[in-house]
Design a protein around this motif. Structure first.
Motif, PDB file in Angstrom:
ATOM      1  N   MET A 196       1.428  52.672  -6.470  1.00  0.00           N
ATOM      2  CA  MET A 196       2.156  53.722  -6.462  1.00  0.00           C
ATOM      3  C   MET A 196       3.414  53.815  -5.762  1.00  0.00           C
ATOM      4  SD  MET A 196       2.738  56.961  -4.892  1.00  0.00           S
ATOM      5  CE  MET A 196       1.139  57.080  -3.681  1.00  0.00           C
ATOM      6  N   THR A 197       3.053  53.393  -4.615  1.00  0.00           N
ATOM      7  CA  THR A 197       4.282  53.197  -3.579  1.00  0.00           C
ATOM      8  C   THR A 197       5.194  52.401  -4.023  1.00  0.00           C
ATOM      9  OG1 THR A 197       2.679  53.603  -1.624  1.00  0.00           O
ATOM     10  CG2 THR A 197       4.888  52.767  -1.165  1.00  0.00           C
ATOM     11  N   THR A 198       4.947  51.449  -4.577  1.00  0.00           N
ATOM     12  CA  THR A 198       5.977  50.404  -4.958  1.00  0.00           C
ATOM     13  C   THR A 198       6.809  51.046  -6.185  1.00  0.00           C
ATOM     14  OG1 THR A 198       4.275  48.583  -4.635  1.00  0.00           O
ATOM     15  CG2 THR A 198       6.180  48.074  -6.264  1.00  0.00           C
ATOM     16  N   LEU A 199       6.031  51.835  -7.188  1.00  0.00           N
ATOM     17  CA  LEU A 199       6.849  52.330  -8.260  1.00  0.00           C
ATOM     18  C   LEU A 199       7.742  53.183  -7.715  1.00  0.00           C
ATOM     19  CD1 LEU A 199       3.819  52.588 -10.618  1.00  0.00           C
ATOM     20  CD2 LEU A 199       5.722  50.851 -10.787  1.00  0.00           C
ATOM     21  N   TYR A 200       7.182  54.399  -7.016  1.00  0.00           N
ATOM     22  CA  TYR A 200       8.233  55.111  -6.256  1.00  0.00           C
ATOM     23  C   TYR A 200       9.335  54.633  -5.410  1.00  0.00           C
ATOM     24  CZ  TYR A 200       6.074  59.501  -7.907  1.00  0.00           C
ATOM     25  OH  TYR A 200       5.462  60.462  -8.855  1.00  0.00           O
ATOM     26  N   TYR A 201       9.323  53.506  -4.991  1.00  0.00           N
ATOM     27  CA  TYR A 201      10.354  52.793  -4.156  1.00  0.00           C
ATOM     28  C   TYR A 201      11.124  52.286  -5.143  1.00  0.00           C
ATOM     29  CZ  TYR A 201      13.024  49.207  -1.824  1.00  0.00           C
ATOM     30  OH  TYR A 201      13.742  48.358  -1.085  1.00  0.00           O
ATOM     31  N   LEU A 202      10.736  51.564  -6.387  1.00  0.00           N
ATOM     32  CA  LEU A 202      11.810  51.121  -7.318  1.00  0.00           C
ATOM     33  C   LEU A 202      12.392  52.499  -8.076  1.00  0.00           C
ATOM     34  CD1 LEU A 202       9.539  48.223  -8.498  1.00  0.00           C
ATOM     35  CD2 LEU A 202      11.646  47.830  -7.363  1.00  0.00           C
ATOM     36  N   GLY A 203      11.531  53.459  -8.231  1.00  0.00           N
ATOM     37  CA  GLY A 203      12.280  54.563  -8.967  1.00  0.00           C
ATOM     38  C   GLY A 203      13.415  55.319  -8.055  1.00  0.00           C
ATOM     39  N   GLY A 204      13.114  55.218  -7.139  1.00  0.00           N
ATOM     40  CA  GLY A 204      14.025  55.786  -6.164  1.00  0.00           C
ATOM     41  C   GLY A 204      15.508  54.788  -5.967  1.00  0.00           C
ATOM     42  N   LEU A 205      15.123  53.703  -6.025  1.00  0.00           N
ATOM     43  CA  LEU A 205      16.380  52.737  -5.962  1.00  0.00           C
ATOM     44  C   LEU A 205      17.367  53.152  -7.338  1.00  0.00           C
ATOM     45  CD1 LEU A 205      15.135  49.240  -4.790  1.00  0.00           C
ATOM     46  CD2 LEU A 205      16.475  51.139  -3.479  1.00  0.00           C
ATOM     47  N   HIS A 206      16.521  53.338  -8.154  1.00  0.00           N
ATOM     48  CA  HIS A 206      17.377  53.351  -9.615  1.00  0.00           C
ATOM     49  C   HIS A 206      17.673  54.684  -9.985  1.00  0.00           C
ATOM     50  CE1 HIS A 206      17.088  48.708 -10.317  1.00  0.00           C
ATOM     51  NE2 HIS A 206      15.876  48.945  -9.969  1.00  0.00           N
TER      52      HIS A 206
END
Length: 270
Positions: A127-137
């Protein structure tokens, strides 16, 4: 315990795709990010997102993952990229992160508790990884939970795979997910695979963990909605209804809003 229903798959597909498009436009986001596990729920969800035309990032996040899961995930991602030019992917190997985390925290002699806690930790790292990538893009994190998991037995990790922005298939039973996934030409290897959360690093299926199949649990969910109780049935049906009610009760903390301690006004007066 048959739960098969006649679905207008084309209409359902169009409705969900349009819902996703409208939500993204209103939220003024740039696209979607979906965690890809090699299972049918994430395969269907990513296919629905891809049809919107919005950029769709498919993320594989192995943590000591079984090779079969990885192969299915890659097969689906490759197929989706071939079908939709707006789909791209990223692989984030979280195994070293998971191992480092384990080395930094205390442990337990209770193996069952330890294994379950570590399984939930895997989901929360993802979940943390998905939100990190979601935040970047500037993307929305899209949930992959279906109705029986999210609102029936609570078969997901709180703030793990339950931590999402939107849930496009959460009103579909697992049997309906299968039908729509087949209609949208999800790879056969995924359609035929035993459902598993892949959080324990072994080959245990969802049915092994739950004690009943999704078809059985869907039947139980519908019977409970009619007001039926275990004592209204005999044999396996009574047993399945007991399993469903136990899981539904014990996992209400996942399905309900976070309890808030509301102070009486008189305590706030100065």
């Amino acid at each position: 315990m048959s739960n098969k229903s006649s679905l207008n798959l084309e209409a359902i597909n169009d409705f969900i795709v349009n819902w996703l498009k409208s939500y993204a436009e209103n939220a003024k986001v740039k696209g979607f990010v979906v965690g890809i596990s090699g299972g049918i729920d994430s395969a269907l969800t990513s296919t629905l997102c891809a049809q919107t035309g919005f950029p769709t990032l498919c993320v594989e996040m192995p943590i000591h993952q079984a090779e079969s899961h990885v192969n299915r995930a890659n097969e689906h991602i490759d197929q989706l990229k071939a079908r939709f030019s707006n789909v791209f992917n990223e692989r984030v190997d979280l195994t070293p992160v998971f191992e480092m985390f384990k080395n930094q925290v205390s442990t337990s002699d209770n193996e069952a508790v330890l294994n379950l806690t570590l399984a939930n930790t895997r989901a929360r790292l993802r979940m943390t990884t998905l939100y990190y990538l979601g935040g970047l893009h500037g993307f929305l994190v899209v949930g992959t939970g279906n109705k029986i998991e999210d609102f029936g037995v609570g078969f997901y990790t709180k703030y793990g795979d339950g931590g999402v922005d939107i849930s496009p298939i959460a009103d579909l039973m697992k049997s309906e997910v299968r039908q729509l996934a087949a209609y949208l030409q999800v790879p056969d290897s995924i359609l035929k695979a035993k459902p598993t959360d892949g959080l324990f690093g072994d080959d245990r299926s969802d049915e092994d963990q739950l004690g009943a199949s999704y078809d059985e649990l869907e039947w139980a969910m519908l019977e409970v909605e009619k007001g039926k109780k275990p004592e209204d049935f005999e044999g396996r049906k009574a047993e399945v209804l007991k399993i469903y009610k136990r899981l539904n009760s014990s996992n209400q903390h996942k399905m309900q809003a976070i309890p808030v301690c509301l102070l009486p006004d008189k305590l706030k007066l100065l």
